[in-house]
Design an enzyme around this catalytic site. Structure first.
Site, mmCIF file in Angstrom:
data_model
loop_
_atom_site.group_PDB
_atom_site.id
_atom_site.type_symbol
_atom_site.label_atom_id
_atom_site.label_comp_id
_atom_site.label_asym_id
_atom_site.label_seq_id
_atom_site.Cartn_x
_atom_site.Cartn_y
_atom_site.Cartn_z
ATOM 1 N N LYS A 79 0.872 -1.180 0.000
ATOM 2 C CA LYS A 79 0.000 0.000 0.000
ATOM 3 C C LYS A 79 0.902 1.221 0.000
ATOM 4 C CE LYS A 79 -3.817 2.298 2.280
ATOM 5 N NZ LYS A 79 -3.473 3.430 1.453
ATOM 6 N N ARG B 269 -3.750 8.610 -4.967
ATOM 7 C CA ARG B 269 -4.470 7.693 -5.846
ATOM 8 C C ARG B 269 -4.789 8.422 -7.135
ATOM 9 N NH1 ARG B 269 -8.521 3.622 -4.723
ATOM 10 N NH2 ARG B 269 -8.636 2.348 -6.611
ATOM 11 N N ARG C 176 -8.386 11.053 -7.106
ATOM 12 C CA ARG C 176 -9.533 10.372 -6.534
ATOM 13 C C ARG C 176 -10.657 11.337 -6.207
ATOM 14 N NH1 ARG C 176 -11.929 8.896 -2.373
ATOM 15 N NH2 ARG C 176 -10.848 8.670 -0.400
#
Lengths: 528, 331
Positions: free
Chosen positions: A228, A233, A248
């Site tokens: 991760k 993102r 995102r």
């Protein structure tokens, strides 16, 4: 505006999402197309560009309310919401206007080109023509930050019920950088061919935090594990010789990351999902380095050399115009790996590696040493799962490492906004450095409402000095502050910058004399 | 010449008459503006209040040595003339005036300007020095007419009745609760009260005041036509007992969207037994006071405002609970 105001009141006066959905459907059945479109836009946090500064709005509101500016400002700090403060201090409306939501929005957009005096006249007229509730909404349309208590999911469900279309279809249609000025209601929702909009991204699939034992996931062999990454993102679209980069938050950020323009030379078309990171000489830099690039409109050559970004790619959503989100994770992974065979290492893309493991115990060990890999945890993805829409349980889990923590004392407090206006919710914490206290972190989450109330009472009784909304407080309350990462920083007095600091718990058991020192926290720098 | 009133660690004090007004520590002689807990505390040797407050005080504080007085009647202690005047806050609430041959003071306690159809309406009292509350001393607080608010409550209640869910409203057990009982539309259904409220009602009725009909809840939890009234502290436990119900709060703080959302309340009715911004300003002007002392509430801000308006003012620290706003349990 009356219809929209009714919708707003209906949403505000219920906590049931079903009732909210009904209220929205009800509004859509009555409203005109353009009003519907703006309503969806507002729920999706799109709003017209600000055409009047809040400074001007504050000045005019105080003038109209016949109160001094300082009193307006004090009141605003306590109410915690500018639109609401203005709507309540200004006098009751004398006129009436039958303008609808979109009419008023157009009214606001048209202000943009006007001189200050004309703007003022128009704003004062609007305030005098709307009732208090409508005034509040009008002000919100100008100032933005609409939190209507409606999740994107709710509006998607309402439209799905209204139009008889599937929810994930609606969610996809609502993505992207459309505005009511460049699309019609018809085009947005009632045409099936969404390809006309090359830049349209897919809704992101969001992972749940792992909340139970790994054993409950079943056989380890059914799952992929990935790192991760602690970046941003993003979704990169390459369609028909165009590149689009989406965050995102559904923001088009192509221009912020010119590195990705190079992808144009890749022969295949694709939509990929991954994490944007600063990667220099194949080494992942801290989030702090990435922060230098976030939100920057113009990116200098120097920036690009010092903080070059790449995407760590972990999913493939579309390949040569075919939407493959319904295919299994392992199939998509295979196609992604195949795509990467044709991508040179000169390109700012890296394939996020799979973490190999055969037992859950093994994965535990890997996670415990994860910081050495510059990751903040692990992702678990079911090999047979599709790429879903939004935050759904079942196929994707994030499994973060435990945060680092330190005991610190609170020295400043500030009132919250919105739901927490009137409570002190934003705190600044300090560590010991010899006999000085050095501020090192701000945090505003991690306490329960009851604890916030208790702390607020302490702040009121122990305020030493006030600077506007900020109070300096007798340094007595000790908190355990957790954070995800730490980096050196020249900008901060403490010499360090923390990633996502928040309150872990209130250490009522600890006196100030026992808090940690600046040297203690700096030890994390080397281990990170 | 010593001033008639001093602010001491025990409370507001008149040395010449040797009496305290709403003291927060035990004293010999306490004059009580009204029966709310932050103004009427335990432990004083003697209490003097408006005669409508006697029963409520006894109910709340037990067997105390209390005497009553009527509005406008004067008594004289060592050259100080003392009188009680309607404050309109709750039943029996009073502004207390003290006067000697040099100066006059009015301690207002808590007050509201609007007639609530139960307590004797507020009357302005002229004085040299006025001590005022400032619970809602910000210009965002502007109350709607009581009839408008009651109309909203009636509509909400009727709607719930149609939907076959009980209506539960939280209101302070002395003041707001009776104001609701007195002003809602009883043709919709019965009004059922939490024991704390029912007992207070009894104390009020025993003082010779007529109230509209209400009943204790008993174990009457299934009545979907009823309006259930309970104090803020009991709202969670009662709503559990009622099962599916529509919950509302009646409070001045409901004027703020933040406060409504903080409490996660579906229905917040803006109803207060305190003066709003305009009310406070009006009341202060009407006293004609040459100096105003501002206590519990937004005292710093309100006092600064008065000074700028040319009304000399300063803040006074008291133990009255201006800060209870945070829990929205206004008193």
């Amino acid at each position: 505006m009356k219809q929209f105001s009714t919708l707003f009141q209906a949403i505000e006066s219920t906590t049931s999402s079903n009732a909210k959905i009904s209220a929205i459907v009800n509004y859509f059945e009555q409203a005109q197309d353009l009003d519907k479109l703006w309503c969806i836009a507002i729920f999706s946090h799109k709003r017209p560009k600000r055409s009047v500064t809040t400074t001007l709005l504050r000045t005019w509101a105080a003038e109209l309310a016949d109160i001094p500016q300082w009193l307006f400002e004090e009141t605003y700090h306590i109410v915690g919401d500018l639109a609401e403060t203005i709507s309540k201090v200004t006098p009751a409306n004398k006129n009436k206007e039958s303008k609808t939501l979109s009419d008023w929005i157009q009214y606001i957009i048209d202000l943009k080109e006007l001189a200050e005096e004309e703007k003022k006249e128009k704003i004062l007229y609007a305030w005098s023509a709307l009732n208090s509730d409508e005034r509040f909404l009008f002000n919100k349309l100008i100032t933005g930050g609409f939190r209507m208590g409606v999740a994107q999911k709710t509006i998607v469900k309402a439209l799905s019920r209204l139009l008889g279309q599937e929810e994930n279809v609606i969610a996809h249609k609502l993505m992207g950088n459309w505005t009511p000025q460049n699309i019609s209601y018809q085009e947005l929702l009632l045409t099936e061919d969404q390809k006309h909009n090359l830049s349209k991204p897919y809704p992101f699939y969001l992972a749940y935090a792992l909340d139970s034992d790994l054993q409950n996931l079943g056989a380890p062999d059914d799952w992929f594990a990935e790192y991760k990454w602690d970046g941003i993102r993003g979704q990169i679209i390459k369609r028909d010789s165009h590149i689009y980069v989406w965050s995102r938050g559904e923001e088009l950020v192509t221009h912020q990351y010119p590195e990705f323009d190079a992808l144009i030379d890749i022969p295949d078309d694709f939509v990929i999902d991954g994490e944007v990171l600063v990667i220099k000489e194949e080494k992942i830099a801290s989030f702090n380095a990435l922060q230098k690039r976030i939100g920057r409109k113009a990116v200098s050559k120097k920036m690009r050399t010092e903080y070059p970004v790449k995407m760590m790619v972990y999913d493939l959503l579309e390949l040569n115009n075919a939407d493959i989100r319904d295919q299994q994770q392992q199939k998509r992974r295979l196609l992604l790996e195949k795509l990467f065979l044709g991508i040179s290492s000169e390109m700012p893309l890296r394939l996020s590696p799979l973490v190999s493991f055969s037992t859950w115990e093994e994965l535990h060990d890997i996670r415990n040493n994860i910081r050495k890999k510059d990751a903040e945890g692990l992702m678990l993805k079911r090999k047979t799962g599709p790429y879903k829409t939004g935050r759904k349980k079942g196929d994707w889990y994030k499994w973060k490492v435990d945060p680092m923590t330190i005991d610190a004392v609170m020295i400043y407090a500030q009132r919250g906004h919105g739901r927490r206006a009137n409570l002190f919710t934003d705190f600044t914490f300090a560590l010991k450095d010899g006999d000085r206290l050095v501020p090192f972190a701000k945090a505003y989450s991690g306490l329960t409402d009851i604890e916030f109330r208790e702390v607020s009472q302490f702040v009121r009784k122990n305020t030493l000095e006030k600077f506007g909304p900020v109070s300096s407080v007798r340094p007595e309350l000790v908190f355990e502050v957790a954070f995800e990462g730490i980096a050196e920083s020249k900008r901060h007095k403490s010499g360090i910058a923390l990633r996502f600091p928040r309150i872990k718990r209130w250490r009522k058991d600890k006196p100030v004399s026992e808090i940690n020192t600046l040297d203690d926290i700096k030890k994390f720098l080397s281990s990170d | 010449m010593a001033p008639l009133i001093r602010f001491t660690s025990k409370g507001i004090y008149c040395p010449q008459a040797d009496v305290y007004i709403d003291p927060w520590k035990s004293v010999d002689k306490a004059l009580i503006t009204h029966a709310h807990a932050d103004h009427a505390r335990r432990g004083h040797k003697g209490y003097l209040c408006h005669h409508h407050s006697i029963n409520i005080l006894k109910y709340r504080l037990g067997n105390i040595n209390v005497q009553g007085i009527e509005y406008e009647k004067t008594i004289n202690i060592n050259g100080v003339t003392i009188s009680f005047h309607p404050a309109g806050h709750v039943v029996g609430s009073a502004q207390i005036k003290l006067q000697n041959n040099k100066e006059s003071w009015v301690i207002s306690g808590d007050y509201k300007i609007e007639n609530d159809n139960l307590s004797v309406p507020f009357q302005p009292v002229t004085c040299d020095y006025f001590i005022t509350e400032s619970t809602f001393g910000l210009p965002v607080f502007q109350w709607e007419d009581q009839r408008v608010v009651m109309d909203k409550i009636n509509k909400w209640w009727s709607h719930n009745k149609e939907q076959k869910v009980p209506s539960l409203i939280s209101a302070y057990s002395l003041g707001k609760a009776q104001r609701l009982i007195q002003n809602v539309d009883h043709s919709i259904g019965p009004v059922l009260c939490h024991p704390a409220i029912a007992n207070t009602n009894e104390a009020i009725i025993a003082s010779g005041i007529k109230m509209k009909e209400s009943h204790p809840i008993g174990d009457n939890y299934n009545n979907t036509e009823a309006l259930f009234i309970c104090p803020p502290a009991a709202i969670d436990s009662l709503s559990k007992k009622l099962g599916k119900s529509s919950v509302a709060i009646a409070s001045g703080w409901m004027a703020l969207r933040g406060a409504r959302r903080r409490r996660n309340v579906e229905h917040g009715f803006v109803l207060s037994d305190h003066a709003d911004w305009a009310g406070l300003n009006q009341a202060i002007r009407d006293t004609g006071a040459q100096k105003v002392y501002v206590t519990h509430g937004y005292s710093d801000i309100f006092s600064k405002w008065l000074n700028e308006k040319g009304i000399p003012s300063q803040t006074v620290e008291t133990a009255f609970e201006g800060e209870k706003m945070v829990e929205t349990e206004e008193v």
